[in-house]
Design a protein around this motif. Sequence first.
Motif, PDB file in Angstrom:
ATOM      1  N   ALA A   4      -1.679   7.565  -2.841  1.00 17.92           N
ATOM      2  CA  ALA A   4      -3.144   7.641  -2.716  1.00 17.92           C
ATOM      3  C   ALA A   4      -3.874   7.304  -3.697  1.00 17.92           C
ATOM      4  O   ALA A   4      -5.165   6.409  -3.519  1.00 17.92           O
ATOM      5  CB  ALA A   4      -3.590   9.255  -2.217  1.00 17.92           C
ATOM      6  N   SER A   5      -3.431   7.664  -4.955  1.00 19.00           N
ATOM      7  CA  SER A   5      -4.476   7.286  -6.125  1.00 19.00           C
ATOM      8  C   SER A   5      -4.340   5.776  -6.621  1.00 19.00           C
ATOM      9  O   SER A   5      -5.295   5.166  -6.988  1.00 19.00           O
ATOM     10  CB  SER A   5      -3.863   8.157  -7.470  1.00 19.00           C
ATOM     11  OG  SER A   5      -2.490   7.896  -7.565  1.00 19.00           O
ATOM     12  N   THR A   6      -3.070   4.945  -6.181  1.00 17.04           N
ATOM     13  CA  THR A   6      -3.042   3.664  -6.306  1.00 17.04           C
ATOM     14  C   THR A   6      -3.738   2.931  -5.257  1.00 17.04           C
ATOM     15  O   THR A   6      -4.533   2.104  -5.888  1.00 17.04           O
ATOM     16  CB  THR A   6      -1.574   3.190  -6.200  1.00 17.04           C
ATOM     17  OG1 THR A   6      -0.527   3.992  -7.237  1.00 17.04           O
ATOM     18  CG2 THR A   6      -1.582   1.861  -6.430  1.00 17.04           C
ATOM     19  N   TRP A  51       5.353   1.866   7.545  1.00 19.45           N
ATOM     20  CA  TRP A  51       6.296   2.999   7.118  1.00 19.45           C
ATOM     21  C   TRP A  51       7.447   2.971   7.938  1.00 19.45           C
ATOM     22  O   TRP A  51       8.678   2.901   7.341  1.00 19.45           O
ATOM     23  CB  TRP A  51       5.426   4.454   7.217  1.00 19.45           C
ATOM     24  CG  TRP A  51       6.104   5.443   6.802  1.00 19.45           C
ATOM     25  CD1 TRP A  51       7.196   6.289   7.605  1.00 19.45           C
ATOM     26  CD2 TRP A  51       6.326   5.763   5.387  1.00 19.45           C
ATOM     27  NE1 TRP A  51       7.836   7.080   6.714  1.00 19.45           N
ATOM     28  CE2 TRP A  51       7.230   6.851   5.255  1.00 19.45           C
ATOM     29  CE3 TRP A  51       5.710   5.185   4.252  1.00 19.45           C
ATOM     30  CZ2 TRP A  51       7.605   7.618   4.338  1.00 19.45           C
ATOM     31  CZ3 TRP A  51       6.173   5.887   3.052  1.00 19.45           C
ATOM     32  CH2 TRP A  51       6.779   7.007   3.052  1.00 19.45           C
ATOM     33  N   TRP A  52       7.567   2.635   9.135  1.00 20.50           N
ATOM     34  CA  TRP A  52       8.696   2.383   9.852  1.00 20.50           C
ATOM     35  C   TRP A  52       9.619   1.431   9.195  1.00 20.50           C
ATOM     36  O   TRP A  52      11.031   1.303   9.137  1.00 20.50           O
ATOM     37  CB  TRP A  52       8.778   2.241  11.227  1.00 20.50           C
ATOM     38  CG  TRP A  52       9.816   1.840  12.076  1.00 20.50           C
ATOM     39  CD1 TRP A  52      10.259   0.797  12.462  1.00 20.50           C
ATOM     40  CD2 TRP A  52      10.784   2.982  12.653  1.00 20.50           C
ATOM     41  NE1 TRP A  52      11.406   0.822  13.248  1.00 20.50           N
ATOM     42  CE2 TRP A  52      11.748   2.067  13.382  1.00 20.50           C
ATOM     43  CE3 TRP A  52      10.817   4.379  12.762  1.00 20.50           C
ATOM     44  CZ2 TRP A  52      12.857   2.701  13.894  1.00 20.50           C
ATOM     45  CZ3 TRP A  52      11.709   4.834  13.519  1.00 20.50           C
ATOM     46  CH2 TRP A  52      12.564   4.222  14.199  1.00 20.50           C
ATOM     47  N   SER A  63      12.991  -0.895  -8.391  1.00 16.89           N
ATOM     48  CA  SER A  63      14.193  -1.382  -7.506  1.00 16.89           C
ATOM     49  C   SER A  63      14.165  -0.425  -6.200  1.00 16.89           C
ATOM     50  O   SER A  63      14.568  -0.703  -5.019  1.00 16.89           O
ATOM     51  CB  SER A  63      15.498  -1.214  -8.216  1.00 16.89           C
ATOM     52  OG  SER A  63      15.613   0.020  -8.557  1.00 16.89           O
ATOM     53  N   ASP A  64      13.398   0.629  -6.274  1.00 18.88           N
ATOM     54  CA  ASP A  64      13.593   1.639  -5.047  1.00 18.88           C
ATOM     55  C   ASP A  64      12.381   1.518  -4.185  1.00 18.88           C
ATOM     56  O   ASP A  64      11.324   0.844  -4.420  1.00 18.88           O
ATOM     57  CB  ASP A  64      13.685   3.219  -5.572  1.00 18.88           C
ATOM     58  CG  ASP A  64      12.363   3.675  -6.308  1.00 18.88           C
ATOM     59  OD1 ASP A  64      11.818   2.771  -7.108  1.00 18.88           O
ATOM     60  OD2 ASP A  64      11.976   4.736  -6.443  1.00 18.88           O
ATOM     61  N   VAL A  65      12.417   1.936  -2.952  1.00 18.31           N
ATOM     62  CA  VAL A  65      11.377   2.295  -2.087  1.00 18.31           C
ATOM     63  C   VAL A  65      11.018   3.553  -1.956  1.00 18.31           C
ATOM     64  O   VAL A  65      11.766   4.497  -1.993  1.00 18.31           O
ATOM     65  CB  VAL A  65      12.104   1.688  -0.638  1.00 18.31           C
ATOM     66  CG1 VAL A  65      10.753   1.554   0.558  1.00 18.31           C
ATOM     67  CG2 VAL A  65      12.315   0.192  -0.755  1.00 18.31           C
ATOM     68  N   VAL A  66       9.778   3.708  -1.688  1.00 17.78           N
ATOM     69  CA  VAL A  66       9.273   5.132  -1.604  1.00 17.78           C
ATOM     70  C   VAL A  66       9.861   5.767  -0.235  1.00 17.78           C
ATOM     71  O   VAL A  66      10.151   5.412   0.683  1.00 17.78           O
ATOM     72  CB  VAL A  66       7.719   5.308  -1.263  1.00 17.78           C
ATOM     73  CG1 VAL A  66       7.397   4.628   0.042  1.00 17.78           C
ATOM     74  CG2 VAL A  66       7.212   6.684  -1.435  1.00 17.78           C
ATOM     75  N   TYR A 112       0.859  -1.410  -0.117  1.00 20.62           N
ATOM     76  CA  TYR A 112      -0.088   0.032  -0.044  1.00 20.62           C
ATOM     77  C   TYR A 112       0.929   1.134  -0.116  1.00 20.62           C
ATOM     78  O   TYR A 112       0.151   2.275   0.083  1.00 20.62           O
ATOM     79  CB  TYR A 112      -0.859   0.043   1.196  1.00 20.62           C
ATOM     80  CG  TYR A 112      -2.245  -1.016   1.256  1.00 20.62           C
ATOM     81  CD1 TYR A 112      -2.463  -1.410  -0.306  1.00 20.62           C
ATOM     82  CD2 TYR A 112      -2.580  -1.645   2.177  1.00 20.62           C
ATOM     83  CE1 TYR A 112      -3.578  -2.309  -0.362  1.00 20.62           C
ATOM     84  CE2 TYR A 112      -3.810  -2.425   1.985  1.00 20.62           C
ATOM     85  CZ  TYR A 112      -4.098  -2.887   0.688  1.00 20.62           C
ATOM     86  OH  TYR A 112      -5.126  -3.897   0.580  1.00 20.62           O
ATOM     87  N   PHE A 113       2.093   1.192  -0.061  1.00 20.80           N
ATOM     88  CA  PHE A 113       3.273   2.250  -0.339  1.00 20.80           C
ATOM     89  C   PHE A 113       3.423   2.286  -1.849  1.00 20.80           C
ATOM     90  O   PHE A 113       4.656   2.938  -2.056  1.00 20.80           O
ATOM     91  CB  PHE A 113       4.259   2.193   0.532  1.00 20.80           C
ATOM     92  CG  PHE A 113       3.958   2.255   1.979  1.00 20.80           C
ATOM     93  CD1 PHE A 113       3.121   3.239   2.577  1.00 20.80           C
ATOM     94  CD2 PHE A 113       4.786   1.634   2.877  1.00 20.80           C
ATOM     95  CE1 PHE A 113       2.478   3.376   3.954  1.00 20.80           C
ATOM     96  CE2 PHE A 113       4.255   1.746   4.274  1.00 20.80           C
ATOM     97  CZ  PHE A 113       3.099   2.472   4.756  1.00 20.80           C
ATOM     98  N   SER A 114       2.650   1.563  -2.668  1.00 20.12           N
ATOM     99  CA  SER A 114       3.073   1.502  -4.060  1.00 20.12           C
ATOM    100  C   SER A 114       2.590   2.818  -4.775  1.00 20.12           C
ATOM    101  O   SER A 114       1.676   3.385  -4.507  1.00 20.12           O
ATOM    102  CB  SER A 114       2.260   0.375  -4.780  1.00 20.12           C
ATOM    103  OG  SER A 114       2.971  -0.866  -4.268  1.00 20.12           O
ATOM    104  N   ARG A 115       3.464   3.305  -5.633  1.00 22.78           N
ATOM    105  CA  ARG A 115       3.374   4.395  -6.250  1.00 22.78           C
ATOM    106  C   ARG A 115       2.395   4.274  -7.649  1.00 22.78           C
ATOM    107  O   ARG A 115       2.032   5.288  -8.356  1.00 22.78           O
ATOM    108  CB  ARG A 115       4.429   5.434  -6.807  1.00 22.78           C
ATOM    109  CG  ARG A 115       4.908   6.061  -5.333  1.00 22.78           C
ATOM    110  CD  ARG A 115       6.453   6.058  -5.458  1.00 22.78           C
ATOM    111  NE  ARG A 115       6.922   4.777  -5.459  1.00 22.78           N
ATOM    112  CZ  ARG A 115       8.534   4.469  -5.223  1.00 22.78           C
ATOM    113  NH1 ARG A 115       9.195   5.695  -5.190  1.00 22.78           N
ATOM    114  NH2 ARG A 115       9.101   3.420  -5.138  1.00 22.78           N
TER     115      ARG A 115
END
Length: 472
Positions: free
Chosen positions: A374-376, A430-431, A355-358, A271-274
């Motif tokens: 949010a949109s994803t 998130w942590w 490969s990256d993380v938000v 759920y942190f996907s862009r």
Amino acid sequence: MLFNSFTFLLFLPLVFVLYWFVFKPLRWQNVLILVASYFFYGWWSWKFMILLAVSTFADYLYGFWVASPNRKKAQFFLWLSVINNLGILGVFKYYNFFALEFKEAFALIGFHTNPVLLKVAIPIGISFYTFHGMSYVFDIYRGKQKPVRNFVDYAVFVSFFPLLVAGPIERANHLLPQIQKKRFFNYAQAVAGCRLMLWGMFKKIVIADSLATIVDSIFNNYQHQSGLTLIIGAIAFSFQIYGDFSGYSDIAMGTAKLFGFELLSNFRFPYFSRDVAEFWRRWHISLSSWFRDYLYIPLGGSKEGKLKAVRNTFIIFLVSGFWHGASWNYIAWGFLHACGFLPLLLLQRNRRHASDVVAQYRKYPTGKELWQMASTFTFVTFAWVFFRAKDMFTAAGYLKGAITNYKHPKEALAYCNVFYYIIPLLLIDWWLRRDERNLSVPKRGKRIVYMVLALLVIFYFGKKTNFIYFQF
């Protein structure tokens, strides 16, 4: 047997003690794991054990035949293995669906039939262990894996109890070498396993099961709920299924660590996907990568032109939807994700977050990243309605009510307690977002954190609820 049951709390320590202190030779450890796995699976029904054994033995034999230097013979047995595995799935999971659909189709042209329907429960985990067997045979055909001589070793690969009923879907070249190699007790690995199990139990028992009661209340009475309440219900289900399934995966990985095994990752904070492409690299990773390696790439992937790439994208998402269940709403769920993925594929942006993380080197996301996440999440939550609803009619009615019913918005206040569970989960995720397996916390607060998690699990423990993915 459920992870979140008193039975499992007795089963696991017993197997652990026998494994490390009694059955010390490797071959006897593997025999113990195999027996324990069948006992774990047979706790639901001994009939399921028979089907698992037959499926396992068939693919064990196919492995030798597919390894033949005669490519025509190897290809023949490869297809026989595929037909065998898909036939098992077809009979137990999809037969009734197709029988009823054909009945309706024939009725439209004036022919009335009365098909015989199977009155048997779908064997738990059937979609997972058949995919284990298929990947093993595929890899032998491709020369990536050699046939396993020791049947016990292969049977452990298929039926290893932590992953048997809901994954992760393991690969032979990843798990089999661990099964065949002598294992030694590693204290640090065992501690990490206990932490993962505790975190998984927290997500399942405290978060997912608490949200389940609210979600069921909203979805089962969606016709009488306000639009805002229905939106809250959809959001709650998004986190229920995440806590439920990722919680299972954490418990599975943690349990495997106790016995010296490392399983494939299955979730990386989806759920942190862009965008949708990144979501599928972070959600049910073992399944999405399975379809990529054994369906998408063999079909040509995206290297044979845009038209075939579009075709292949729709195939894997529709098949993925149908893999989850014999119902049109699962197919619709897959279709929606294909539509969400397609623009990224056509614009060649589907690999931009590979490969990256938000906020990889920052504490907080940028405004752009917040909008993307949010949109994803909104798109994914919209699609989850089709996944959760019992049929297409229910999904359509639910979404219509969420969009058009503006009456009595204050009724939604009664369901705002869902955020008591969602917000803490998001903050902890998130942590941890840079490493899904690293659950270490600062030394100063370590004992307090683990004690709080354990107390919460104990407080909420007792209501034995199936994991959502057991039905698949």
